[in-house]
Every structure is written in C-alpha cells, then in structure tokens.
Motif scaffolding. Structure first.
Motif, short mmCIF file in Angstrom:
data_model
loop_
_atom_site.label_atom_id
_atom_site.label_comp_id
_atom_site.label_asym_id
_atom_site.label_seq_id
_atom_site.Cartn_x
_atom_site.Cartn_y
_atom_site.Cartn_z
N ARG A 115 0.84 -1.21 0.00
CA ARG A 115 0.00 0.00 0.00
C ARG A 115 0.87 1.25 0.00
NH1 ARG A 115 -4.90 0.65 4.22
NH2 ARG A 115 -5.48 -1.21 3.04
N SER A 116 1.88 1.27 0.87
CA SER A 116 2.73 2.45 0.98
C SER A 116 3.66 2.60 -0.22
CB SER A 116 3.57 2.37 2.27
OG SER A 116 2.73 2.32 3.41
N GLU A 117 4.01 1.48 -0.85
CA GLU A 117 4.96 1.52 -1.96
C GLU A 117 4.30 1.87 -3.29
OE1 GLU A 117 6.57 -2.38 -1.89
OE2 GLU A 117 7.82 -2.04 -0.12
N HIS A 118 2.99 1.73 -3.36
CA HIS A 118 2.31 1.85 -4.65
C HIS A 118 2.53 3.19 -5.35
CE1 HIS A 118 -0.88 1.68 -7.68
NE2 HIS A 118 -0.73 0.37 -7.59
N PRO A 119 2.47 4.32 -4.65
CA PRO A 119 2.70 5.59 -5.36
C PRO A 119 4.06 5.64 -6.05
CG PRO A 119 1.72 6.00 -3.22
CD PRO A 119 2.09 4.55 -3.24
N ASP A 120 5.06 4.98 -5.45
CA ASP A 120 6.39 4.98 -6.06
C ASP A 120 6.40 4.27 -7.40
OD1 ASP A 120 7.32 6.31 -3.86
OD2 ASP A 120 7.98 4.50 -2.83
N TYR A 121 5.55 3.20 -7.55
CA TYR A 121 5.52 2.46 -8.81
C TYR A 121 5.10 3.38 -9.95
CZ TYR A 121 5.39 -1.64 -5.71
OH TYR A 121 5.64 -2.57 -4.75
N ILE A 122 4.04 4.14 -9.71
CA ILE A 122 3.52 5.02 -10.76
C ILE A 122 4.51 6.15 -11.06
CG2 ILE A 122 1.67 6.62 -11.37
CD1 ILE A 122 -0.24 4.88 -9.81
N GLU A 123 5.06 6.76 -10.02
CA GLU A 123 6.01 7.85 -10.23
C GLU A 123 7.25 7.35 -10.96
OE1 GLU A 123 5.54 11.06 -9.78
OE2 GLU A 123 3.49 10.51 -9.21
N ARG A 124 7.71 6.16 -10.64
CA ARG A 124 8.88 5.62 -11.32
C ARG A 124 8.58 5.41 -12.80
NH1 ARG A 124 9.34 1.13 -8.79
NH2 ARG A 124 10.54 1.99 -7.06
N PHE A 125 7.38 4.91 -13.09
CA PHE A 125 7.00 4.69 -14.48
C PHE A 125 6.93 6.02 -15.23
CE2 PHE A 125 3.50 4.59 -17.60
CZ PHE A 125 4.10 3.76 -18.54
N LYS A 126 6.32 7.02 -14.63
CA LYS A 126 6.19 8.31 -15.29
C LYS A 126 7.56 8.95 -15.52
CE LYS A 126 3.24 10.99 -13.25
NZ LYS A 126 2.49 11.59 -12.12
N ARG A 127 8.48 8.71 -14.58
CA ARG A 127 9.80 9.34 -14.68
C ARG A 127 10.74 8.59 -15.63
NH1 ARG A 127 10.67 9.00 -9.86
NH2 ARG A 127 12.17 7.28 -9.76
N THR A 128 10.70 7.26 -15.59
CA THR A 128 11.69 6.46 -16.32
C THR A 128 11.10 5.63 -17.45
OG1 THR A 128 11.46 4.52 -14.88
CG2 THR A 128 12.99 6.25 -14.17
N GLY A 129 9.76 5.45 -17.44
CA GLY A 129 9.15 4.56 -18.42
C GLY A 129 9.31 3.10 -18.07
N GLU A 130 9.86 2.83 -16.89
CA GLU A 130 10.05 1.46 -16.43
C GLU A 130 8.68 0.86 -16.09
OE1 GLU A 130 12.49 -1.00 -12.96
OE2 GLU A 130 12.57 1.17 -13.07
#
Length: 268
Positions: free
Chosen positions: A81-96
């Motif tokens: 739950r706490s880690e989920h925002p990081d997944y989206i931000e990482r994708f937006k930033r790196t395309g990963e």
C-alpha cells in the motif's frame, strides 16, 4: 471530459458483454462469459481511483463511493500500500513498466481486512493529453485453494509411496537375510528359466558362487547326477513351472560342478 469518458467506457463494456464479443481493455482481453468475475478500476496518473465496476465492489467489499478518489494502493495490504505511489512515479519518470504488461499475482485487502490473492493486469491509455491506467483484477482465492489442496494431496501421496517403498525395502532385506541364512538351498527362476536368486547354501551345494549362478539358465547348473560321472541331464525346472507342476518333498540326485553326484530332497 473525464465524466463523459468514464461513462462511455462503462457503456462500452456493457455493450460488448451484451453482444457476445470479447471485451478488450487496452491489451487485456476478458472473456465475456467470465466478465463479471473481473473487477475494472480506472485511475489517473497520480494513482487516484476514478471509477470502479460492480465486480470491484463485490471483490473488495466497498461501495463505489468509498473508493472513488482514494489512492489505488488503498486496495492492497502493507507494505505494498505504501509503496504503490512509487511504482507510478517511477514509471512516469523512467518509463520502467513494472506496473504494466502481463498479468501477475498480487495481494489485495478487503474492507474487513482480509488479505487475498488477485490476478492483476494493467494497461495505460490516453484521453487527449491525459494519461489513465486501467487495472483488471480477479479474485483467485478459490484457484489458490484448489492448488493448495492438490499440492497437499500430491505430498501425501508421495509420502505414502516413500513409506511403502521403505517398508518393501525393509521386507526385501529381511527376506534376503532369512534366505541367505537358511541351511537349505533356495533357487528362484523367472519365466525364461534364468536364475534370479540363489542363496549361499544352494550355490555351495552345486559348487558355484552366488554371482556365478544369477542370470544363467537354471538347466546349465542344476542338473541330475550321472551314474558314469558324465554331464547329467538338466533338471526341467522351467518346464515344470510352465506346466504349473508343483512338487512336494522328493528325493533326487543332483550333480556338483566337479561332476560328483549327491543326494538331495527338494520341493518346487
């Protein structure tokens, strides 16, 4: 705007379901006959829930009003739950694309706190310059329970086989000890007439070592004694076995490897 798109999107799913066609969400195909098993969540690029279908309400136990506006990680247990925002931000930033692509198994959390297994597939789409994410989820609790039951049954079967194998091995060793310690000569043959077992007493009587007898045709080494000391006739063990002849104790004269004859009492 968003409201019109979301309504159109929901109607599109319903229309496809009614028509009997497969429902396609981005790259995620949902068979219509199972469409009601699949929860569909629309989120914005910040991870906030925009829409959910009735299956999501049923799967997670929330009303639609409880979910819209929440961060989508709200539906996952910690630490995800706490880690989920990081997944989206990482994708937006790196395309990963860790959150996109092939379906994967994840954990969900219901309103009552129950943690359960989910299949999750996520795709992204654009409405104008706005990026949205579509998540398709399915509760796989029953499938996991079936897999666990199958695993337990397989483990139990393997355990029984191992126990039976150990028991047979123990009995085999026990029988071998009994046969090897017997004073009477004991020989076993197969349907081809070849010796499969000979105990030391039998080998000693005939003048052979056990390993010299095993594998040989019985008639080559088990022969009747000859009055003139010549090679005696083979004892027809195989023929008697094929006819089903069973003999009780009988007297006979057998021939030692060195040609000497000796009296025996035998049973077959």
């Amino acid at each position: 705007g968003d409201h019109i798109y979301k309504m159109d999107y929901g109607l599109m799913l319903a229309e496809h379901a009614e028509s009997g066609a497969d429902v396609t969400v981005g790259t995620v195909e949902v068979p219509v006959e199972r469409a009601r098993e699949f929860g569909i969540v629309t989120i914005d690029e910040h991870g906030r829930i925009l829409t959910v279908n009735p299956a999501v309400e049923e799967i997670f136990g929330y009303d639609r009003e409880d979910l819209v506006g929440q961060e989508v990680g709200f539906l996952a247990p910690e630490p995800y739950r706490s880690e989920h925002p990081d997944y989206i931000e990482r994708f937006k930033r790196t395309g990963e694309a860790k959150i996109l692509g092939i379906g994967r198994e994840v954990s969900g959390q219901r309103k009552d706190g129950t943690v359960f297994p989910l299949d999750l597939a996520v795709t992204q789409l654009w409405e104008g310059d706005q990026r949205l994410f579509i998540g398709v989820v399915r509760d796989i609790t029953e499938r996991k329970q079936q897999e666990e039951a199958l695993r337990r049954a397989r483990d139990e079967l393997e355990q029984r086989v191992e126990e039976r194998t150990r028991e047979l091995s123990r009995l085999s060793r026990q029988n071998e000890l009994i046969l090897n310690s017997a004073n009477d000569g004991i020989i076993g043959i197969d349907t081809a007439g070849r010796i499969t077992f000979a105990n030391p007493a039998a080998a000693g009587m005939l003048g052979y070592r056990v390993e010299e007898m095993v594998g040989r045709v019985a008639g080559e080494v088990v022969r009747y004694g000859s009055e003139d000391g010549g090679r005696g006739k083979a004892v027809p063990l195989r023929a008697a076995m094929r006819r089903g002849d069973l003999q009780g104790h009988a007297d006979a004269t057998l021939q030692h490897r060195d040609g000497t004859a000796f009296p025996v009492e035998y049973a077959a």
